[in-house]
Scaffold this active site. Structure first.
Site, short mmCIF file in Angstrom:
data_model
loop_
_atom_site.label_atom_id
_atom_site.label_comp_id
_atom_site.label_asym_id
_atom_site.label_seq_id
_atom_site.Cartn_x
_atom_site.Cartn_y
_atom_site.Cartn_z
N TRP A 1 -8.96 49.00 -45.95
CA TRP A 1 -10.21 49.77 -45.84
C TRP A 1 -10.64 50.11 -47.33
O TRP A 1 -11.16 51.40 -47.24
CB TRP A 1 -9.90 51.10 -45.05
N GLY A 2 -9.95 49.34 -48.13
CA GLY A 2 -10.84 49.92 -49.68
C GLY A 2 -10.02 50.44 -50.56
O GLY A 2 -10.18 50.93 -51.56
N ASP B 1 -13.94 51.87 -40.98
CA ASP B 1 -14.47 51.18 -40.00
C ASP B 1 -15.96 51.37 -39.66
O ASP B 1 -16.65 52.25 -39.92
CB ASP B 1 -13.57 51.69 -38.55
N ASP C 1 -3.32 45.24 -40.78
CA ASP C 1 -4.04 46.59 -41.10
C ASP C 1 -3.10 47.79 -41.82
O ASP C 1 -2.05 47.32 -42.57
CB ASP C 1 -4.21 47.01 -39.59
C1 GLA Z 1 -8.24 50.03 -38.00
C2 GLA Z 1 -9.06 48.81 -38.60
C3 GLA Z 1 -10.05 48.30 -37.29
C4 GLA Z 1 -9.24 48.01 -36.09
C5 GLA Z 1 -8.34 49.14 -35.58
C6 GLA Z 1 -7.40 48.73 -34.56
O1 GLA Z 1 -9.18 51.18 -37.82
O2 GLA Z 1 -9.55 48.89 -39.56
O3 GLA Z 1 -10.87 47.15 -37.73
O4 GLA Z 1 -8.33 46.88 -36.35
O5 GLA Z 1 -7.55 49.54 -36.66
O6 GLA Z 1 -6.65 49.81 -33.96
#
Ligand code: GLA
Length: 372
Positions: free
Chosen positions: A161-162, A183, A127
């Site tokens: 996330w891009g 997300d 992440d």
């Molecule tokens: C981010 C990721 C999610 C998940 C959460 C966990 O938001 O994009 O997919 O893994 O963290 O805290």
């Protein structure tokens, strides 16, 4: 090559969030095998955020599993998952803390990669929260290199996330899949926005490293950690069919222990999964006369076949066309198209165009071939 087609599995985040435990993982592993998900291709069982204690062990500097959630430690969970014929996945973060404020791997990349290898880990989601002011891509190069040198094949699932035009550089990091969007939440708006935002990016997704548009919400019906209204069964069918047509990783996010028959049938639909897993991994395209609301997707497949999806994302019944000229089948070819419905197996033959008159928020998907 570790990853030849879009990875498939299950991830805890959408349903369980913080509420993960040894028993949730063992029960999910049992369900993946007993209910036929593994046979359908879902092989990775991934534990997302919130699995560790709040702080590293001061003596070893290692991340340690939460003693209440995982009293037997991670190796024991991993052994159980492996004993079922599944692969075991875990989670960390490129920053100093994870998104849910547990220890992250920044400046501990090599130690953590080794620890994950000791657990018998086969997959690491990585992440992007709480990172220091270091160029983002550099953090993925670090963990990519650490994983390559940890003594075990570990699928590297990047999750930024891009950000930072990730599609342009992520393959260089050794990642095998990369999150390209924010997300997902459990609503029609969320999954359709996510899928549509990546239509022009799947040219970057290919064997070795795939564009990941997040875990599926199919079957959540507004329960669990990412509930924001939920979807109808027909809407979940659209979501799954979109992920399959786009060739995105298929990571289940619902509680697979308790699914209704329609969802189980959908998520194990061999024909849709075959389109998703097609070895040629060709990106789907939107033929010229289609719009984003009543959208046709075409994806070329192996053995001279192709898939056609009709996605009515409007709220109203509408007539949708696929003009074969738009997908390369000219009139002078003299060819017709045989379409096999992936849900019913029904076959139809059309020439020049195929027309659908379908309800709002529904879709049709066909496996197709030319007939002379
Ligand atoms: C981010 C990721 C999610 C998940 C959460 C966990 O938001 O994009 O997919 O893994 O963290 O805290």
């Amino acid at each position: 090559m570790l990853v030849k087609t879009p990875p498939m599995g299950f991830n805890t985040w959408n349903t369980f969030g913080h509420n993960i435990s040894d028993s949730v993982i063992r029960e999910t592993a049992d369900a993946m095998v007993d209910l036929g998900y593994l046979d359908a291709g879902y092989e990775y069982l991934v534990i997302d955020d919130c699995w560790s204690e709040r702080d590293r062990d001061p003596a070893t500097d290692k991340i340690v599993p939460d003693k209440n959630k995982f009293p037997n430690g991670m190796k024991s969970v991993s052994d159980y998952v492996h004993s079922k014929g599944l692969k075991f996945g875990m989670y960390s973060c490129a920053g100093v803390r994870t998104c849910a404020n547990f220890p992250g791997s920044f400046n501990h990349e090599y130690l953590d990669a080794k620890t994950f290898a000791e657990y018998g880990c086969d997959f690491l989601k990585y992440d992007y929260c709480n990172r220091p002011d270091v160029m983002g891509r550099h953090l993925y190069y670090r963990m990519g290199m650490a994983l390559k040198n940890c003594g075990r094949d570990i699928l590297f699932s990047a999750c930024n996330w891009g950000s930072d035009n990730v599609h342009e550089w992520i393959r260089s990091s050794g990642a095998h899949m990369y999150r390209s969007t924010g997300d997902i939440f459990d609503s029609f708006q969320s999954f359709s926005d996510i899928a549509l935002s990546q239509l022009d990016k799947f040219g970057y997704s290919a064997p070795g490293c795939f564009n990941d548009i997040d875990m599926l919400t199919c079957g959540m019906y507004n329960k669990g950690n990412v509930a924001t209204g939920g979807c109808t069964t027909e809407e979940y069918i659209i979501e799954f069919a979109l992920w399959c047509m786009l060739g995105a990783p298929l990571m289940l996010g619902c509680d697979i222990r308790n699914q209704n028959e329609a969802m189980h049938k959908l998520l194990t639909n061999r024909e849709l999964i075959r389109i998703n897993q097609d070895p040629e991994c060709r990106p789907a395209f939107v033929p010229s006369r289609s719009s984003q609301k009543d959208m046709v997707l075409c994806k070329y497949l192996e053995n001279d076949e192709f898939a056609l999806g009709f996605f009515n994302l409007t709220e109203h019944k509408c007539t949708m066309f696929s003009y074969f000229e738009d997908i390369g089948i000219t009139n002078e070819s003299g060819c017709k198209v045989e379409l096999t419905d992936v849900f019913t197996g029904n076959k139809t033959i059309s020439s020049e165009y195929h027309m659908e008159f379908i309800e709002g928020h529904t879709c049709r998907v066909y496996r197709c071939k030319l007939v002379h």
